[in-house]
Design a protein around this motif. Structure first.
Motif, PDB file in Angstrom:
ATOM      1  N   ILE A   8       0.561  -1.036   0.155  1.00 17.35           N
ATOM      2  CA  ILE A   8      -0.332  -0.280  -0.240  1.00 17.35           C
ATOM      3  C   ILE A   8       0.680   1.840   0.332  1.00 17.35           C
ATOM      4  O   ILE A   8       1.504   1.346   0.897  1.00 17.35           O
ATOM      5  CB  ILE A   8      -0.961  -0.018   1.467  1.00 17.35           C
ATOM      6  N   ILE A   9       0.859   2.095  -1.157  1.00 17.77           N
ATOM      7  CA  ILE A   9       1.484   2.833  -1.930  1.00 17.77           C
ATOM      8  C   ILE A   9       0.270   4.445  -0.839  1.00 17.77           C
ATOM      9  O   ILE A   9      -0.823   4.669  -1.322  1.00 17.77           O
ATOM     10  CB  ILE A   9       1.691   3.268  -2.481  1.00 17.77           C
ATOM     11  N   ALA A  10       0.937   5.146   0.092  1.00 21.15           N
ATOM     12  CA  ALA A  10       0.539   6.702   0.680  1.00 21.15           C
ATOM     13  C   ALA A  10       1.209   7.783   0.919  1.00 21.15           C
ATOM     14  O   ALA A  10       2.556   7.458   1.118  1.00 21.15           O
ATOM     15  CB  ALA A  10       0.084   5.590   1.931  1.00 21.15           C
ATOM     16  N   GLY A  11       1.074   8.791   0.676  1.00 24.55           N
ATOM     17  CA  GLY A  11       1.520   9.745   1.419  1.00 24.55           C
ATOM     18  C   GLY A  11       2.323   9.606   2.179  1.00 24.55           C
ATOM     19  O   GLY A  11       3.347  10.210   2.507  1.00 24.55           O
ATOM     20  N   ASP A  12       2.903   9.469   3.797  1.00 26.87           N
ATOM     21  CA  ASP A  12       3.505   8.619   4.516  1.00 26.87           C
ATOM     22  C   ASP A  12       4.439   7.614   4.297  1.00 26.87           C
ATOM     23  O   ASP A  12       5.355   7.338   5.319  1.00 26.87           O
ATOM     24  CB  ASP A  12       2.479   9.007   5.617  1.00 26.87           C
ATOM     25  N   GLY A  13       4.300   7.372   3.050  1.00 27.48           N
ATOM     26  CA  GLY A  13       5.228   5.798   3.310  1.00 27.48           C
ATOM     27  C   GLY A  13       4.502   4.560   2.458  1.00 27.48           C
ATOM     28  O   GLY A  13       3.804   4.945   1.740  1.00 27.48           O
ATOM     29  N   ILE A  14       5.289   3.365   2.242  1.00 28.53           N
ATOM     30  CA  ILE A  14       5.045   2.326   1.971  1.00 28.53           C
ATOM     31  C   ILE A  14       4.305   1.058   3.257  1.00 28.53           C
ATOM     32  O   ILE A  14       5.383   1.002   3.666  1.00 28.53           O
ATOM     33  CB  ILE A  14       5.996   1.615   0.885  1.00 28.53           C
ATOM     34  N   ARG A  15       3.305   0.929   3.271  1.00 26.66           N
ATOM     35  CA  ARG A  15       2.956  -0.395   3.793  1.00 26.66           C
ATOM     36  C   ARG A  15       3.718  -2.189   3.203  1.00 26.66           C
ATOM     37  O   ARG A  15       2.515  -1.973   2.216  1.00 26.66           O
ATOM     38  CB  ARG A  15       1.404  -0.744   4.304  1.00 26.66           C
ATOM     39  N   SER A  53      -5.785   8.732  -2.150  1.00 30.13           N
ATOM     40  CA  SER A  53      -4.650   8.873  -2.514  1.00 30.13           C
ATOM     41  C   SER A  53      -3.950   7.885  -2.533  1.00 30.13           C
ATOM     42  O   SER A  53      -2.274   8.349  -2.821  1.00 30.13           O
ATOM     43  CB  SER A  53      -4.116  10.476  -1.287  1.00 30.13           C
ATOM     44  N   ARG A  54      -4.150   6.413  -1.820  1.00 31.85           N
ATOM     45  CA  ARG A  54      -3.489   5.049  -1.442  1.00 31.85           C
ATOM     46  C   ARG A  54      -3.854   4.860  -3.154  1.00 31.85           C
ATOM     47  O   ARG A  54      -4.733   5.075  -4.002  1.00 31.85           O
ATOM     48  CB  ARG A  54      -3.737   4.701  -0.697  1.00 31.85           C
ATOM     49  N   ARG A  55      -2.502   4.038  -2.788  1.00 34.17           N
ATOM     50  CA  ARG A  55      -2.199   2.994  -4.565  1.00 34.17           C
ATOM     51  C   ARG A  55      -2.267   1.726  -3.527  1.00 34.17           C
ATOM     52  O   ARG A  55      -1.642   1.809  -3.240  1.00 34.17           O
ATOM     53  CB  ARG A  55      -2.189   3.200  -5.772  1.00 34.17           C
ATOM     54  N   LEU A  56      -2.400   0.358  -4.032  1.00 35.02           N
ATOM     55  CA  LEU A  56      -1.860  -0.917  -4.011  1.00 35.02           C
ATOM     56  C   LEU A  56      -0.635  -0.925  -5.848  1.00 35.02           C
ATOM     57  O   LEU A  56      -0.937  -0.816  -6.292  1.00 35.02           O
ATOM     58  CB  LEU A  56      -2.824  -1.736  -4.720  1.00 35.02           C
ATOM     59  N   GLU A  57       0.214  -1.786  -5.182  1.00 31.96           N
ATOM     60  CA  GLU A  57       1.501  -2.192  -5.835  1.00 31.96           C
ATOM     61  C   GLU A  57       1.499  -3.361  -6.061  1.00 31.96           C
ATOM     62  O   GLU A  57       1.576  -3.878  -4.825  1.00 31.96           O
ATOM     63  CB  GLU A  57       2.509  -1.357  -5.330  1.00 31.96           C
ATOM     64  N   ILE A  58       1.780  -3.734  -6.565  1.00 36.58           N
ATOM     65  CA  ILE A  58       2.032  -5.173  -7.164  1.00 36.58           C
ATOM     66  C   ILE A  58       3.654  -6.074  -6.953  1.00 36.58           C
ATOM     67  O   ILE A  58       3.378  -5.669  -7.886  1.00 36.58           O
ATOM     68  CB  ILE A  58       0.759  -6.360  -7.899  1.00 36.58           C
ATOM     69  N   CYS A  59       3.532  -6.642  -6.629  1.00 36.78           N
ATOM     70  CA  CYS A  59       5.512  -7.381  -7.018  1.00 36.78           C
ATOM     71  C   CYS A  59       5.257  -8.703  -6.773  1.00 36.78           C
ATOM     72  O   CYS A  59       4.564  -9.556  -5.835  1.00 36.78           O
ATOM     73  CB  CYS A  59       6.382  -6.846  -5.451  1.00 36.78           C
ATOM     74  N   ASP A  60       6.511  -8.822  -7.434  1.00 34.85           N
ATOM     75  CA  ASP A  60       6.957 -10.393  -7.705  1.00 34.85           C
ATOM     76  C   ASP A  60       7.640 -11.204  -7.328  1.00 34.85           C
ATOM     77  O   ASP A  60       8.252  -9.582  -6.056  1.00 34.85           O
ATOM     78  CB  ASP A  60       6.437 -10.744  -9.201  1.00 34.85           C
ATOM     79  N   GLU A  61       7.755 -12.146  -6.771  1.00 32.34           N
ATOM     80  CA  GLU A  61       9.185 -12.669  -5.609  1.00 32.34           C
ATOM     81  C   GLU A  61      10.347 -12.240  -6.441  1.00 32.34           C
ATOM     82  O   GLU A  61      11.496 -12.019  -5.664  1.00 32.34           O
ATOM     83  CB  GLU A  61       9.002 -14.548  -5.576  1.00 32.34           C
ATOM     84  N   GLY A  62      10.427 -12.065  -7.665  1.00 32.17           N
ATOM     85  CA  GLY A  62      12.018 -10.788  -8.111  1.00 32.17           C
ATOM     86  C   GLY A  62      11.920  -9.228  -8.029  1.00 32.17           C
ATOM     87  O   GLY A  62      12.762  -8.908  -8.084  1.00 32.17           O
TER      88      GLY A  62
END
Length: 66
Positions: A8-15, A53-62
């Motif tokens: 989760i990407i937000a103005g105050d950082g990444i979770r 203002s938040r967004r979801l970022e999808i990352c794979d194992e690489g």
């Protein structure tokens, strides 16, 4: 089966999603992200929060993110 992480990407950082979820494909990960976003938005509305203002970022194992 590949593991995908939903950060989760937000103005105050990444979770960061440290656990991830095993899914058959990136398309399945995108569908999962849509469901997660709907849940987050519903919960925010009930709590009177603005998370537009938040967004979801999808990352794979690489660690390739999209």
């Amino acid at each position: 089966m590949p593991r995908y992480y939903f950060n989760i990407i937000a103005g105050d950082g990444i979770r960061e999603d440290l656990e991830g979820t095993e899914l058959p494909s990136l398309e399945d990960a995108r569908l999962e992200a849509i469901e997660d976003a709907r849940t987050l938005m519903s919960d925010a509305i009930l709590l009177g929060q603005d998370i537009s203002s938040r967004r979801l970022e999808i990352c794979d194992e690489g660690e390739t993110c999209c």
